[in-house]
Every structure is written in C-alpha cells, then in structure tokens.
Design an enzyme around this catalytic site. Structure first.
Site, PDB file in Angstrom:
ATOM      1  N   HIS A  25      26.555   1.775  13.551  1.00  0.00           N
ATOM      2  CA  HIS A  25      26.063   2.844  14.422  1.00  0.00           C
ATOM      3  C   HIS A  25      26.484   2.511  15.848  1.00  0.00           C
ATOM      4  O   HIS A  25      25.805   1.769  16.549  1.00  0.00           O
ATOM      5  CB  HIS A  25      24.540   2.934  14.338  1.00  0.00           C
ATOM      6  CG  HIS A  25      24.023   3.381  13.003  1.00  0.00           C
ATOM      7  ND1 HIS A  25      23.913   2.543  11.929  1.00  0.00           N
ATOM      8  CD2 HIS A  25      23.579   4.595  12.567  1.00  0.00           C
ATOM      9  CE1 HIS A  25      23.422   3.213  10.889  1.00  0.00           C
ATOM     10  NE2 HIS A  25      23.205   4.447  11.244  1.00  0.00           N
ATOM     11  N   HIS A  52      26.769   9.154  16.750  1.00  0.00           N
ATOM     12  CA  HIS A  52      25.663   8.355  16.215  1.00  0.00           C
ATOM     13  C   HIS A  52      26.173   7.299  15.236  1.00  0.00           C
ATOM     14  O   HIS A  52      25.949   6.104  15.409  1.00  0.00           O
ATOM     15  CB  HIS A  52      24.658   9.280  15.533  1.00  0.00           C
ATOM     16  CG  HIS A  52      23.510   8.573  14.892  1.00  0.00           C
ATOM     17  ND1 HIS A  52      22.478   8.037  15.610  1.00  0.00           N
ATOM     18  CD2 HIS A  52      23.241   8.313  13.596  1.00  0.00           C
ATOM     19  CE1 HIS A  52      21.615   7.473  14.780  1.00  0.00           C
ATOM     20  NE2 HIS A  52      22.057   7.622  13.550  1.00  0.00           N
ATOM     21  N   GLU A  66      -4.192   3.977  12.359  1.00  0.00           N
ATOM     22  CA  GLU A  66      -3.971   2.834  11.475  1.00  0.00           C
ATOM     23  C   GLU A  66      -2.547   2.298  11.559  1.00  0.00           C
ATOM     24  O   GLU A  66      -2.323   1.085  11.450  1.00  0.00           O
ATOM     25  CB  GLU A  66      -4.259   3.220  10.018  1.00  0.00           C
ATOM     26  CG  GLU A  66      -5.702   3.603   9.746  1.00  0.00           C
ATOM     27  CD  GLU A  66      -6.020   5.052  10.091  1.00  0.00           C
ATOM     28  OE1 GLU A  66      -5.086   5.806  10.451  1.00  0.00           O
ATOM     29  OE2 GLU A  66      -7.203   5.434  10.006  1.00  0.00           O
ATOM     30  N   HIS A 108     -11.330   8.963  -0.383  1.00  0.00           N
ATOM     31  CA  HIS A 108     -11.668   7.658   0.172  1.00  0.00           C
ATOM     32  C   HIS A 108     -11.751   6.569  -0.893  1.00  0.00           C
ATOM     33  O   HIS A 108     -12.133   5.447  -0.590  1.00  0.00           O
ATOM     34  CB  HIS A 108     -13.009   7.746   0.915  1.00  0.00           C
ATOM     35  CG  HIS A 108     -12.925   8.469   2.234  1.00  0.00           C
ATOM     36  ND1 HIS A 108     -12.318   9.688   2.374  1.00  0.00           N
ATOM     37  CD2 HIS A 108     -13.353   8.122   3.482  1.00  0.00           C
ATOM     38  CE1 HIS A 108     -12.399  10.073   3.641  1.00  0.00           C
ATOM     39  NE2 HIS A 108     -13.007   9.156   4.328  1.00  0.00           N
TER      40      HIS A 108
END
Lengths: 664, 664
Positions: free
Chosen positions: A28, A259, A407, A469
């Site tokens: 790249h 790219h 999280e 959950h």
C-alpha cells in the site's frame, strides 16, 4: 558531504517504499508516499527516541494505525538506524520470514510498538499508551516518565466505531500528550471519501475537546510547527494534514489507485524522474542516510541522562519502577491470593462470582498498584472499583477508568496500556458484550499482550434480562481463539487460583469469566497446590468401585455435577466429577494426566455447561453426553431457566444413565 | 367521560412501568418514567400506526434502542390496544413466558420491531429501516411507501462505536425520515455522564449533518412541535430531550439509582401520592385508556386507504410489492443459479472465491432487485457492486451502499433492513473483520432475520497481508453461534448451491465465506440436486475396496483432500472425500445419512481446513486426524504459507497413514 535537504529525507522514505512494494508485487504505497513529509518532520525534529535502544522505557511511542501503510514505518526504522531493520529486511518486504511483514507486527526490539491492520485499533492502542504514560508520570514525575504518543492515522481509523469511541474518550480524559497525525488525503479503498462521509472530521474532534491544527501535510516546516503546537497544548491533538495520496507516482497520485494499485518498475522509474532521484533501488545516498542516522541518535544523551535519573531514585521507588517496567511481579503477591483461597471455602453467605473477583481485586490493590481497571459503565454490577479512585482529566493517580458505554475502545486501550508497559490493564464488562470488544481481544492474542479481560454475567444464570444478555456461544468463541487463555472458575477457591494463573500469565491475554449468581463452595478441601493450573482436575473421585462415569463441568455448573454425582452414586454408579476451569491449560497437559482425568476410554463421559456443546466433543468424544444449551436463552428467573433448559443434576444423571445402558 | 389530560396519558405509562417493575423486583424504570412524556407526544400526535394491525407494511417504525427501558414500549403497546399486549402480559413482566420480557424481543405481531438491549444496535437498526423505506419509496412512490422511523435512544447508544458510525453514515445519506428521540438525562449506570463524556452530543450530530432540536422532554407540546419540525426537515433529526431520569419516584429521580435501583411498594405509593394517581396497580382509568385507544386507532382509515392504493397498482407492480413485503422469492430465481452451476465447472481460467460470488450477485440483480448490498469500503476486492448503482443521498434507487470503514453499523443496519421488510440485505467485507460486525450478527441470529453476511479473504490463502487479515478461529466462532447458518463453498458449483441455500433460508441469517484465491473445480460431475443442502456429502467415494479412510474438508481445502485421496488410493488405501460446506445443515440430517457420509465408526477420519481444529472433533472424533492451523498465520505468499503450516495433500495423506497404522 553536503547536508541533505528535508525533501531528500522524505524522498528516501518514498523510494524505499516504492522499491519494496514494486519488488513485492503488492503493498500500500498510498500511506508512505503521502505521509513521508509528515514522518520526516516528526522523526527528525520532535520524536524522542533512540534507534540504538528501541525499547527505552521513556521513549515517545509511535503507532502506525493505518497499518497497511507499513512501509512507512519500516522505512523510518531502517533509515534511523534500528539494527534489526537492516536493508535486507526492507528489501524482503512481504516475503515469508521478513520482519517487514504485510502489516506491522509488534516487535519492540525492532521499533514496532503494536501490531496494526484492522482499522481503528491503533489509535485506541495509542490512547491506552497515553493513559499508561499519564499514570506513570503522576507516580514517578517528569524526570522518570514524560513522553508523547504519536499515531499515524487514515480516514478508515476515524470512521470505525472504535476510533470514534477513542476520540470521545480521549477528549474527555484530556490526554494532552497524545497526537494524531491524520493523513487527510480524501481517498479510501472505494475512492473519494465523499462516497461515505460528509462530516468535517476536524470539527468532530473539536466537539470532543480536541486541539486541532489543519496543515499542509507536504510542508515539513508547517507540520513541524503544528507538532510543536500539539506538544504545547493540554488537549489531545489532531493534526489534520492535507496530503496527496501516493505522492510521487504521477499515474496514481491523488487517485483511488494510489491506495494500493499495483506498482510496476515503470512507475518506480517515473517517480525517480519526477522527484529527481537518480539512485538505484534500495540505495539511500550517503548524506541522506547520515542525516537520518543523526535523527535516530538525537536523544542518545537524553536516554543516558534519564537512566541516571532513574538510578538516582530512592531505592524502593527505583525497584518498583524497574519492576513495573519489566512487568515483574513483587514478592508476596501470591500470598494475597493464598490467603483468600484459604478463607474462602467456609464463608457464608455465598457470594456471586463477580463479587468474588471484585474482592480479589480489592485484596490486590496494595500489592499490585499498577493494575489499572477499565470498565464500560458497569461499575456497580461488576464490582471492581471499590478500593480504586477514578483516573480522570484532573487526577492521573486513579486506577479506575470510567470508559463509558464503549467496550471496544476499552479493550483496545487496554492493549495499548499493556504494550506501553509499566501498568497491568484489566478490562471489565458483561460476557455478552465481549463481542463488542472481540476485535481488540483478538489483537491482544495475536500480539501476546498480558491483558486481563474480566467478564461477569456469564450465562443464563443472569435470569430476567433475557437472551440478549445471556452468553451461550461466547465461551466457545473465545476458546476457539488462539493465544487466549480462558478461565471459568467454579467457586471462590478456583477464582483465587484462576486469578493467580492470569496474573502469572505474561505472554498473552487471559479471559476470566464469572457468574452473576452466587457460587456455592465446591472445593471443600484445602490444598496449597493450584489445581486449576492444570486446566482440569478430579474434584471428587468415584467411590465404591472403579469409575464408570466421569462428569465434566465448569463454573457455576460444577455444583450441578456434584449433585448429579450424588444421584449416580446413590444408584450404585461410581462417578467422578472433573472441574475444568480452563480448556487451554488442560490441552497443554501430558497424555497420561489427561487420560487420568477423563477416565478410561470406554467410560461414560457427560459434560455440563450452561452454554452450547460446540467444542465439548474434544473432551467427551462425539458420543459423549452433554447437558447445556441448544440455542439462545430466555427471559425469566435463573432457576426457572435452568429447569426449562434442562440443566439440572437430574438431567446430568439421566444422561449418564442413558449412556451406561447397553446399546441396542 | 371527561377527556384525559396529556399528563394523565403519560402517567399511565409511568404507573404501568412502576407497577410492573415493582412486582418483578427488577427492571429499569429510568427510561419509561423519563421518556413517558416524549412517548405520549409521539404516539398520540404523530405516529402512523394501527394497533389493530401492528404489521401494516407502511406503518412508522419505532425502535426502543435503549432496550433496558422495555416497560416503556410494553406500556405503549398495551395502552394503544395491541391485542397481544394485554394487561396479563404487562403484569407478568419479566416472568418466564411473558411477552413482556426483560428486553424487547422482536415480535412484529405484538408491535416489537426488533430485539434490543446491547446498546447502539437499535439506532443502527433504525437507520437500516430508514434505508429500506427510502429505497421502497423511490421504487413505489409516496402512495405505497412513505413512513418515518423513530428510535428512543439513551446516552449509551450514542457512546457506543456502532452508534457513532450510525450518526456519521445516516448524516451522510441524509435519511430525513429518521428521528432519534434522545433521553438526555445526564445519567448512566455509573452515575453522571460527566464521568465518561464531555462532548456536546447535539453538536456532534450537527457536525455529521443532522438536524437537532433541543427541547424539554417533559413538555409534551414542545416535544410534539419538535417532532413536527423533524418530520419537515430533509436531514435525519435528533431531538435532544432534556429529561429527569425516573421522574415520579422522588427518592430516585435525577439520581444514579433512577436507572435501575430497585423499586419497592413504598416507592410506588409515594409516586401515586406525588403524581396524584389514586388508581390500583395495573389499573388504567377509563378516560385515559379511551384516549390511548383512540391514539392507537387514529390511522385505521389511512391504513385502509393505503391498502386500496396498493390494490390499485398495476398488476405486475402490485404483485412485486406484495412479494417484496412478504419476503417471497419470484418464479425463476433458482434458474439463474442452476444456469450458473451448469456452466461453472468447465470455465477457465479459474476464478477467486469472492469473484465467483460477485458473478452470482450480478446474475441475480434482475430477478431479485430487492437485494441491497452494503460493503465496508472494500468494493474492488469483494466485487459485489459491478451491476449496481450506489444508494446515495441524491439517488435512492441504487442498491449498493458504500458504508465506509464501518463494519459494525453495516451489519446492524442490514438487520434493520431485514426487520423492515421489502428488501433483502447483504453485508460484505473480509472475514477477518467479521469480529467488528459480530455483535450485529448475533442479533440477526437471535431475531432470526434473513440477513446474508458475505465474507471474502477467508484464510491464510490471502497471503502477504499477514495474520491480522487471516482468519483462523473465525469459522469456529461463527459455527458456535446458534441460529447462524455458515456456508463455505469449495468451488463455483458449491457457491451457486450455497447461494441457493442462503436465499431460501428465510428464518435466520446466513454467513457465506469465500476465498480470495482461485478455487479449482472440485465438483466435476453435474447433478441438478443441491448436494450442499445436506451440509456434507461424499464428493468422491473410495475405490478398489471398502472405504478405509474418510477425508473431510471445506472450501479451498477440498481440492487438497482430493489430491490426498489420489496419494492414498495410489498406495492402495480406499479413500473417500467428503465436502462439508455447512456443519449446521449436516447436523440436521438423520443419523443414517450422517453415518453414511462419515464412514464406519472404526474408520479413519481426517479433516482439513485452513483454520483451527476447534469444533472439528464433532465430525472426526477426539482421535481423528486434523490438518490445519494451530495458531495465527503469517505474512508471506499463500503457497509458502500452506507449506509452512503443513496444510498439504501430503500432510493429509500422512495423517491418514499414521492413523491407519496399528496402535502400539
């Protein structure tokens, strides 16, 4: 020898990248060609590092968050003189065995701080490094710990959710020594960034409390000035560096193909003509190399002075600092756990699994002050803050980080903290939300970082909050991950043992899984030995004859297995119970031990876990019995759910009886 | 009968929530008490729905993204008169078997659009619904499809990365019919939002191109006016509703404990005194109930008029619309795949796995125009756009969504699209990045939504990009997920079969996994039957005697198994090869079929997959042979990596030979 121009220094990066990528046939080039000038400004004028000792603890950290642009980093490490990054590495880029791998892989001795590639992880790692630095700085002062963390970052990292979480939280925590160098090239793999984003990224960061400088990313002076401003500002800084992707390759620059479109020898030659670079592939002209090597050695004196300052610390502080930096554990840490283990089996009332872990956490605070606990807005139900103050923008001495409902960045910043060293990160949330954190957990496993991922609410035992959950497949998904040590203790004794194992496990991450519900005492005898350390062990042997049945269980289901054993024994079937807190540790035992635990090959084996069977055939055989979940859970009281899903002592005994019956 | 005041309507929500949560002994009162006024404004003055037909296709959609506040939704559904949400459901909240589960679980007949709980998913689902609406609106016009999507949302959803991705992408796509109702109560589970966030959320949304209205969330008139403004604006709207958490419970309101601190009967009584609500638990006074029922019936006439407009469509358009809304498949769709399957086995040069999937995608465009493809900035390497135009802010007729580098919202919006109906979403990225999307995949599995998750780059076969991009554990982690159908075809024929299976699989998600590298033809014979549909099948039977060895493989490794068979047969060992594109489908077969495929119990079985063994013991037994990965991959050319990791025909044959040898 004429002094090399800054442009020549930057072009040296470009041509190492062009030559390496052309030779490899893939890579790249967009990042190294587009960010060469930015990197030159950083490495030659600001970066506090010593190429002679890439592991110097007080070095500035650099993360290549846009890891696909790996040749930028390899070129910098080679040019500045990192020994393990000789030209033979660069010229074997992407070959099997080269240190110049497709994406950078953590190797501190070579100057690679973290493995990057999956986007967004790197900047979150960088944030964790800045947190570690701030905490150590508060503890030891500027003389011992005072460095910046820089991250090269592309559009992708800033689009990813984990990147957005990082922007929000880093701004909130005012991590002023964190500097992002954004390759604002307006191109992603799909083409123009206009295809997928309209927002003003700089403004988005300002809203989050960042200091933003917009600058021409090809103007080395301007970038250097912007870095100086960033260092002077108390907020985290984003340098929005306007760049041209793949600058130097006329056919591709500023284009989508810049790219990672394939480079051919003609491209390399055209770039040489365009940039007036008459040197052979992989050849760096002497004045340029000399200037780079000088940059790599600029802080050699400072490093020596730093070592003197550390050596001059009072003995105890110095010993502690050295211990922290080496990742060592202090005398006496095991005693804390031994004491807990000794006292645990008799205490009443019974405590919930996660409460037990919280108590152990409390007990460790004094002996292991370097443990920094991050938690994703579940302080009360996960119980790991009680003796800890918060780490905040105003107070860096706290060891508890309120991560918000984020999280993913919690896990990724924990990785960065572990990679930084000097601190021992824990990341705490519910097991059902581990999926949000999982990409970071995978990176911890891949890097072998000693992060402890702690989870509560590990099964249908959570009850009425329902199937969203209730993990049922997550234990299996984590056990499937290479390099991840998964521990699911059955009671307070095993919890202490598992914490001992996790803290001693330093070359990779651990996952500790706890029930929300109370864990009955199952280890009713005392032994100093850490039985959990072998992964599985015979908790209660068969009685009244040769073992006919082996019941295997983990965590909260071990108590059910013990009850099932009573039923089977009462019916005259000699039955053993095996507690199995860790599959990975058991897998690592010798065949004799494993055979002794699992019982004779023809014997009946039944496993019980409030989760899916997936993976259990390894231990029970394809014809073994299993009592557990067949699908997702449900909303209702825990005891009702256990009965509804047939996870009972009676079911375990029934399964064993069925398998004992002669087959027709 | 005096007309009930708006405040009384809101209080009816509050007391149903208070009574239900008090009775259950747990729940989250913060949301229903804090958002009762907002909900009253929405449901009584704006929401286009008919409680008599919760599934009306042109209804406004409502998502409770802060799903822990489930009693808000249950109260609304009960009050407006949804039949399946009678008072017996509300008064059994959180009991096992109640439709009023801890968190809402998708049940359109009861008015629950999506399962929510894990934060951030719901608003991303809502975005997907708005995309589906926009596409259908563009295809059928305002007369047939013209509705809004509303989402209740708390701080957590907006902190989560997936929420941030959603804000960015929804703003970019200018989804003007999407309205978020933000419960700006400044409290999360940990306490004040100041613990974890400093940014101005409203401003953050403005930066992303949203229309923001800040309003007092307890002023029903003001909220109603704000909703009217939102509906009139061409941008997605955030109503920042300033609220007091748990309003009505004096002991908890505005406090941390308001979120989910336990409610006692004294609290319920105190609230009755405070709000002047003299009614018994679960009793809604008649005028209040009448007003709510009236709200639930406001659009009954409009629904009938809509049906007439649909019936008046030209026959073909009407048939197509009905088909799309019912999720049906048209005549002839299987023919497209059959044709591909017939032509595939002879074509040269060989195509990469993902290229094959792209070709199939192309072939399906005309017959299944409702397939909307989202991709996370990997258009070129995943190859699924070629015949599709982009869905953009300016053009809603396109069927390809450039999601940016945002895998998580891609998956979660696909869920929302599937939940909305009328469109068939695909989500495409690399398999290594599926972890980013995994929380959404889990929700698709839990809801049973027909989303097709398509992945490329499925193993070390990707080569030089290295271990970050090489899945080794991900197949296992997805196979472990209940309700997820995982398909890994071995060649173009199996690819067509697997696509047929996935499209026909309507009561749950499918994961289709493709190699980046070329897939040799392994199905060299033609049959009309879909052999992949049984999960595993004998691709090549043993020759020259009774089968001694069974080789099992999936995807790109089937070719290796065939080569290994040649070696074993040449050595005189009758060997069969089983191709196993889907474990779940094989598991569902009868024991006789499974036994016939796997071979005699005593026979030698060896599996080969360029991934970890985890889970394979189910099919090969604990003593079976396995050739695959033991840990993470490496950076290097694919063929070098296969040899390095010992995944070769010779290794498979060697493993079989080892197992055939008499044991000592």
């Amino acid at each position: 020898m004429a002094r090399a121009s800054d442009n020549a220094l930057a072009d040296a990066i470009r041509f190492l990248a062009i030559d390496a990528i052309t030779r490899a046939g893939e890579g790249h080039q967009g990042v190294p060609l587009g960010m060469a000038d930015i990197a030159t400004a950083l490495y030659t004028r600001h970066l506090r590092f010593d190429a002679g000792d890439p592991a110097w603890p007080d070095r500035d950290r650099v993360v290549l968050s846009n890891g696909h642009g790996s040749m930028l980093l390899y070129a910098l490490l080679h040019l500045t003189g990192v020994e393990r990054m000789g030209i033979e590495q660069v010229s074997s880029f992407r070959d099997f065995g080269s240190r110049c791998e497709g994406h950078p892989e953590r190797d501190v001795a070579s100057g690679i701080e973290v493995t990057t590639g999956p986007l967004g992880q790197g900047i979150a790692n960088a944030m964790g490094m800045a947190v570690a630095e701030a905490w150590l700085n508060a503890r030891y002062g500027d003389a011992v710990c005072n460095h910046h963390t820089y991250a090269f970052v592309g559009d992708g990292c800033l689009q990813e959710g984990v990147g957005q979480e990082m922007i929000s939280l880093a701004g909130h925590l005012r991590l002023g020594k964190l500097v992002l160098l954004w390759d604002d090239n307006r191109i992603t793999d799909d083409g123009s960034t206009e295809l997928s984003i309209s927002e003003d990224v700089a403004q988005r960061c300002r809203v989050a409390g960042w200091h933003v400088v917009e600058v021409d990313g090809h103007d080395i002076e301007a970038v250097s000035e912007a870095i100086a401003q960033a260092k002077a500002d108390a907020r985290p800084s984003l340098l929005a560096c306007r760049t041209v992707i793949a600058r130097g390759i006329a056919r591709l620059q500023g284009q989508r193909g810049g790219h990672s479109g394939r480079l051919f020898p003609e491209d390399a030659q055209a770039a040489r003509d365009l940039l007036d670079w008459p040197h052979a592939p992989f050849e760096v002209p002497a004045p340029v190399l000399a200037a780079w090597r000088e940059a790599g050695a600029r802080h050699r004196g400072e490093r020596a002075a730093w070592r003197q300052r550390v050596d001059a610390l009072p003995v105890e502080r110095r010993a502690e600092f050295d211990r922290l930096v080496s990742g060592g554990l202090p005398d006496g840490w095991r005693d804390v756990l031994a004491r807990y283990k000794r006292d645990a089996p008799v205490r009443e009332p019974l405590a919930s699994g996660i409460f037990i872990s919280g108590e152990i956490n409390d007990a460790l605070v004094d002996v292991l002050p370097e443990r920094l606990v991050g938690c994703a807005d579940l302080e009360a139900p996960t119980n790991h803050k009680r003796r800890l103050a918060a780490f905040t923008a105003a107070d860096r001495t706290g060891a508890y980080i309120h991560c918000g409902v984020r999280e993913h960045v919690m896990g990724a910043m924990a990785n960065g903290m572990a990679a930084h060293g000097g601190v021992v990160p824990l990341a705490v949330t519910y097991l059902a939300f581990s999926d949000y954190e999982r990409p970071a957990m995978r990176m911890a496993a891949l890097m072998g970082l000693p992060v402890r991922f702690v989870f509560s609410h590990d099964s249908i035992g959570i009850g009425k909050n329902g199937p969203t959950h209730q993990p049922v497949e997550i234990l299996a998904s984590l056990r499937a991950m290479p390099g991840m040590l998964v521990l699911r203790p059955a009671d307070a004794v095993e919890a202490a043992e598992c914490w001992e194992i996790a803290l001693a496990h330093r070359n990779g991450p651990s996952t500790l899984v706890f029930a929300r519900q109370a864990l009955p005492h199952v280890r009713r005898f005392h032994t100093d030995a850490n039985l959990s350390a072998r992964g599985a062990y015979v908790l209660q042997e068969a009685a009244g004859g040769e073992r006919q049945v082996t019941l295997l269980a983990t965590g909260s289901e071990v108590a059910l297995a013990l009850a099932a054993r009573e039923l089977l024994q009462a019916g005259g079937t000699p039955t053993a119970v095996v507690s199995m807190p860790s599959w990975e540790l058991f897998e690592a035992q010798g065949p004799d031990y494993r055979a002794a635990v699992l019982g004779a090959p023809g014997g009946v084996r039944v496993a019980c876990e409030a989760a899916v069977r997936f993976g259990w055939d390894r231990w029970i055989g394809e014809r073994g019995g299993f009592v557990g979940m067949k699908g997702f859970g449900a909303s209702g009281p825990a005891d009702v759910l256990y009965r509804h899903f047939g996870i009972t002592a009676e079911a375990i005994a029934g399964e064993a009886t069925r398998l004992l019956a002669p087959r027709h």
